[in-house]
Design a protein around this motif. Sequence first.
Motif, PDB file in Angstrom:
ATOM      1  N   ARG A  28       0.837  -1.218   0.000  1.00 42.41           N
ATOM      2  CA  ARG A  28       0.000   0.000   0.000  1.00 42.41           C
ATOM      3  C   ARG A  28       0.860   1.252   0.000  1.00 42.41           C
ATOM      4  N   ILE A  31       2.235   1.801  -3.408  1.00 41.33           N
ATOM      5  CA  ILE A  31       1.178   2.282  -4.303  1.00 41.33           C
ATOM      6  C   ILE A  31       0.929   3.765  -4.054  1.00 41.33           C
ATOM      7  N   GLU A  34       3.444   5.844  -5.473  1.00 46.18           N
ATOM      8  CA  GLU A  34       3.628   5.574  -6.904  1.00 46.18           C
ATOM      9  C   GLU A  34       5.071   5.164  -7.185  1.00 46.18           C
ATOM     10  N   ARG A  36       7.189   2.479  -8.291  1.00 45.63           N
ATOM     11  CA  ARG A  36       7.185   1.209  -9.018  1.00 45.63           C
ATOM     12  C   ARG A  36       8.314   0.289  -8.579  1.00 45.63           C
ATOM     13  N   ASP A  74      -0.027  -0.213 -16.487  1.00 44.80           N
ATOM     14  CA  ASP A  74      -1.008   0.042 -15.435  1.00 44.80           C
ATOM     15  C   ASP A  74      -1.018  -1.143 -14.473  1.00 44.80           C
ATOM     16  N   TYR A  75      -0.772  -0.866 -13.215  1.00 44.76           N
ATOM     17  CA  TYR A  75      -0.630  -1.922 -12.210  1.00 44.76           C
ATOM     18  C   TYR A  75      -1.716  -1.897 -11.148  1.00 44.76           C
ATOM     19  N   LEU A  76      -2.585  -0.903 -11.159  1.00 44.39           N
ATOM     20  CA  LEU A  76      -3.522  -0.744 -10.049  1.00 44.39           C
ATOM     21  C   LEU A  76      -4.428  -1.950  -9.831  1.00 44.39           C
ATOM     22  N   ALA A  79      -2.382  -4.693  -8.322  1.00 45.88           N
ATOM     23  CA  ALA A  79      -2.018  -4.352  -6.941  1.00 45.88           C
ATOM     24  C   ALA A  79      -3.208  -4.546  -6.006  1.00 45.88           C
ATOM     25  N   GLU A  80      -4.387  -4.172  -6.470  1.00 47.28           N
ATOM     26  CA  GLU A  80      -5.592  -4.345  -5.654  1.00 47.28           C
ATOM     27  C   GLU A  80      -5.876  -5.823  -5.412  1.00 47.28           C
TER      28      GLU A  80
END
Length: 91
Positions: A28, A31, A34, A36, A74-76, A79-80
């Motif tokens: 978290r 994230i 930001e 990476r 895009d990793y969101l 990651a979620e």
Amino acid sequence: MSAELEMKMAQMAARFAARAGEHEAALRAAIAAEDREAMASQAHRLAGIAGMFGQPQIGEAAAHLEDLAEAGEDYLGAAELLSALLRDLET
């Protein structure tokens, strides 16, 4: 596998599960920042150990996140998913 080795692996798996919140918090933080590189590093650690401790879904999700973070994609969503799997492991 000997009974002693099985017991040791079970203990290590329990410790991994107990530390899921720490892994999730580190993820978290990466994230939110930001970052990476930090995200890929955390994901790499998880990808390497999760499967050994009976958590192949976490390992696969972590490996996918690492790939996305390193590729600049895009990793969101990834990651979620990893974050949710770690939270589920805590309960």
